[in-house]
Write a protein that holds these residues in place. Structure first.
Motif, short mmCIF file in Angstrom:
data_model
loop_
_atom_site.label_atom_id
_atom_site.label_comp_id
_atom_site.label_asym_id
_atom_site.label_seq_id
_atom_site.Cartn_x
_atom_site.Cartn_y
_atom_site.Cartn_z
N HIS A 149 -10.93 13.14 6.19
CA HIS A 149 -11.16 11.44 5.61
C HIS A 149 -12.74 11.21 5.76
O HIS A 149 -12.38 9.35 5.49
N ALA A 208 -16.33 10.90 2.39
CA ALA A 208 -17.16 9.87 1.55
C ALA A 208 -18.89 9.58 2.39
O ALA A 208 -19.52 8.83 2.03
N VAL A 260 -2.61 -1.85 1.67
CA VAL A 260 -2.91 -0.59 2.23
C VAL A 260 -3.82 -0.08 3.64
O VAL A 260 -3.13 0.91 4.75
N VAL A 296 -5.72 7.35 5.12
CA VAL A 296 -6.16 6.92 4.34
C VAL A 296 -7.14 7.40 4.35
O VAL A 296 -7.90 7.46 5.65
N ARG A 297 -8.05 7.31 3.21
CA ARG A 297 -9.82 7.33 4.49
C ARG A 297 -10.57 6.67 4.13
O ARG A 297 -10.10 5.59 4.35
N LEU A 303 -12.22 3.65 2.60
CA LEU A 303 -10.47 2.54 2.70
C LEU A 303 -11.05 1.51 3.69
O LEU A 303 -10.52 0.14 4.01
#
Lengths: 249, 249, 249, 249, 249, 249
Positions: free
Chosen positions: E72, E75, E192, E206-207, E210
């Motif tokens: 996660h 990035a 989200v 979620v990553r 985000l």
């Protein structure tokens, strides 16, 4: 009387249990314009059979492994490769089956250096999983010692030594008229390829298409079947001597 | 000109890309007192080579798989087996390499029925991983049709058909004086073994030592090399006809 | 009294140990415009339960496998597939758990032919890993014998036999008004697809979208619930007879 | 109109693509003397179906996972378990197939807490392998909030909440006369077991036979179907509310 | 005298067998503009060493796991992650080796919450494979209890608590002048992401890109080394108390 | 300014992308009565850091691998080993993560020879999976060349060279008063062990308890910190020179 386990019946195999089983391992990969894809298996099988005959009655040649670890040759048509994991699994399962029948000494003779690392990992894992088994492995050409023919500065794959062995062992598979020089000196290489060929460590693996346009390192046109005979004799002697010592140890 | 990819150079392999590659798969397992452990590979390789010659210029024989899936024979000395997972990985990686070089049709000819299921799973998985590849496989003896010699009520492994093929293809490997009858009728079997030999399903796999004391089903003493020739001719015709249709499809 | 292990308490399960456990395996895949995705599981579960009732007190129905090996149907929406490896792992772990509790006979009834090969590989591996266990498996429709309804030249998936069974077993899940003919003759197929449907070997697996635009082989509009009843009765009889023999063996 | 994907045809499934697919996951494990082995699947499937109906037209219930991760219950007869690796592979392959058809939101509802960790690992791995997919999962009972019935000091598996749900959802599967108290207070436990039940971390997993002689934590005799209805209503509301928000997000 | 097994000789290790081995597990992942990639390992190792000193002579700190499960965070540059499967294999093989030497109690202290699920799956699998071993694991920050500093509505990764611990344990690795607020309230998040931060279940991973532009949840500028000391003291006390109880159990 | 990636923030890591990342790999294994279990990691980390400083601004030291492949030392307490497969997976996943962030040159420095084979297999597999990445690896002691101190006939693990390095790099971890001679001549070995120590091939791996009662090969009492400094200087020079050439290639 055959030394090949595959040519024996199960009853003959039962009689042969004990002693050493040799597994010949090859590669199925490019060997330049003059040698066949099966070059490494051909050499491994001949050496295995001769070693078995040199220590009569105590050594058999088990099933072969015709395809090895050859990702570095995949830019050349016809090369077939196993992943390191699958190659190791095949060796482990051959050995496990032989162990089940009572053998406790297995020797892999590999005609292909790309198999060396995976064979070493198998040997490490077997120390734990099969503590009562002894597992040995050996390359072929590296044992030639003083029998090695003169070679160019860069030499190796498909070069003087391998070609000489094939001229001796399987001349019908050599395209003599197609034999040609490959990369023979470091200054033909680009800097990364040159770095990868430096002696010793660090080790920097590269693909063979970076090392040689025709897949050859060295000059295979300079050798004879007699050179190959010298190499094979030296290699067989050395392995047979090891096997004899091992059987007595 | 050879049809064996292993005897070709990489340049010759490049010319051969396209058409069909045949992979011969064997087993390394007991075949009773008269036949060698490599029986299934010997038959698969001969059939593969003859099929390749029957469709000239469009078919090559790739690397062999000398050891198959034979856990049911492990009670008999000398049998070497791969797990179903490793056997499938080997097939998948051979096929993946050939696909990399441009082949799109691969046919495995297996001399050993124990490989059939693993080959089927490979075919299923390849539908997803290599959608532009066609993968076919075939047994040998099952294609003999009317060429099958008369056989006893229970017959199969190491029996009439396999022995006949070996008498034709590799008579030097058959111990004729050791050939002997195995299990030939259902009432020689214990109830579980009998259930496992019933036609059709349910399928109940059992070990071969439960089926036959000497590892043989049937009576191999009743057949001749001529019987074997009929079988092999029929099998080669049928596979070659399939390959020809496939190349035209 | 239930025959379903899942409906029993652990104490009831302890009492049921011994005898045969049946595992029903399905698929979750397209069955054309008239049948539901769960068709194969529905049939397997019904047959399993009826077999268990036919051999009272000695058979239980264990946990189901609702998703099978269906890569060949993935072009049709809603199909869910397991890889052959994962499907085999699921079967192996169900069986291993049942073995832990003392069962020694497990029978998988699969409503989906795509599972056959993976089931066979599990059976092979279990010979080595669980030598004191007997593992059997069977398809459903293939056991119908003379009870099979008349069918078109090409027939099978979603066709006469499967539709008839669903009309009998779960009519509320059949869209009768949507039932329609699929591929019914070989000359509707392109050459590769035709080759893949040839009887016997070589085996050439292809995706179902190459075989049939609507996913159906055969003509499901011609059959009745009575046809389905005949099939199911025949199949249950044959499996129950096998189970009874097995329990006595 | 059904919300179960397995009851739909492929054409109906194609229409349903988009929205959320719910996968109900259970366990096949002991739930004490009064509840069936399938307890967790029964509850997960009911909740899944009710959630799907609560958000009409945008949610379908996909294939179930009837067997979960239950090594801690293996001392009790009938328990079937998957390894954490195989359970995760099953989830991943269900999700991968649904993704292939176009779904981008998958929710697993697990009736069994032993699946939570493996579901979390799948969610982690999917972040990398399927970046355009959203994967959510939820337990059942933990969402009951204020609807939870009064319970003993130690309570949980097979206790008040699970029994109440089963009395509401599947009363025909509950052996009311067999319901009995399990472990209800910490001082019934040996020191290691007590440590494993302490709130919060460190986490010390132990086998259930160390926690309870009859497999139960809590007192299932004190609850009613009405308690179960309250729990299920609360859980369905909370999940449905999440799903609605998710669809709008 | 050291508590670190890695600083001991094999003879000293032999004397230390028995008691508890602690394995500190970290992550190698972004912690925003002010904290180093190794933040989680630094904290885990300090806590492990202090716990070992708090229960003198009965606890050693074994080899660390410097890289955890961090997909996660991929990035953000510099993050290194293991798959859940490989992380679990590493833990299992550390534990297996320690078990081989005679230890029967292993505690993993993880500075990174992303490891929790994989640790739980290892604990489940060990119940079956190593029934005579007790395996426990614990996070760090989650044990702080009342020692937790005041924090913003959204807080966590790289926020108040982690920064405070680093200011206390490794101030030389904190870029105080680069510390900056991350996401601090739910209304900064898109729908989200907001859903994924809701308390309790369903769980929707979620990553981190985000969740936060700079990788931080909370406001690390508001805390001091003294806050960190309170947290660490509380955590060490709680784990040491568990370990003492465990050794006596 | 640090060269350790773990001490950098993500922003600093982003600036460092490009150049070479060094991964130090150790072992957690017996090194006789005088050296600590972490000996190989200590040496690898020191060398890695010094190489990074020798090529300023272009090299960073990434996450370490504290445990290596040490099945041959498992008879000695405290040794922790990874299987060859898991060790390879760890390396592959570290490398994959670094590649994701943009690095294209990764060098593993291993203080433990038991890791060499697994590192080689990783290098082979990466040729196919990450064709745009260059992966190199190197041992430490083997690069010492003329700086190697005089040693006994049999020497190696825990002997002159490793002890000298530790006296130089981490004297506080050396129990000088416990240092003692191990096996120093071939004639102390039994025949199998002697065979395994013969120069060159065949390679015959054996467990260390067969080679040495105290785990040592050679005589560690004869060397000084100055010897260690010479070795480390030579090794760092040679690796740094390789790295500089690589960066320019």
């Amino acid at each position: 009387m055959t030394v090949r386990l595959g040519s024996m019946t199960t009853a003959e195999a039962a009689d042969a249990v004990g002693g050493v089983v040799i597994i010949p391992a090859g590669a199925f990969e490019q060997h330049g314009p003059g040698l066949p894809l099966a070059t490494d298996l051909v050499r491994a099988e001949h050496v295995a059979e001769r070693v078995a005959r040199a220590v009569p009655g105590r050594v058999v040649v088990g099933p072969a492994i015709p395809v090895g670890v050859s990702p570095h040759h995949m830019a050349f048509a016809g090369t077939v490769t196993l992943s390191t994991t699958t190659f190791a699994a095949v060796v482990r399962e051959y050995v496990g089956s032989l162990h089940h029948h009572g053998w406790r000494k297995v020797l892999v003779i590999t005609g292909h250096g790309g198999n060396n690392a995976a064979l070493t990992t198998v040997g490490q894992d077997l120390l734990t999983t099969h503590p009562d088994l002894r597992f040995a492995w050996t390359p072929v050409t590296a044992l030639a010692g003083v029998a090695m023919p003169a070679a160019t500065e860069v030499s190796g794959h498909g070069g003087e030594a391998e070609t000489a062995q094939m001229l001796h062992l399987a001349p019908e598979l050599v395209r003599r008229d197609r034999l040609e020089k490959g990369t023979t000196s470091l200054d033909e290489l680009d800097p990364v390829a040159r770095l990868s060929r430096r002696d010793g460590h660090p080790s920097l693996p590269v693909r063979y298409d970076l090392l040689s346009a025709n897949g050859i390192l060295g000059d295979p046109t300079t050798v004879t079947a007699a050179d190959g005979e010298s190499i094979v004799d030296a290699v067989v002697d050395r392995i047979a001597s090891f096997v004899a010592d091992w059987l007595d140890a």
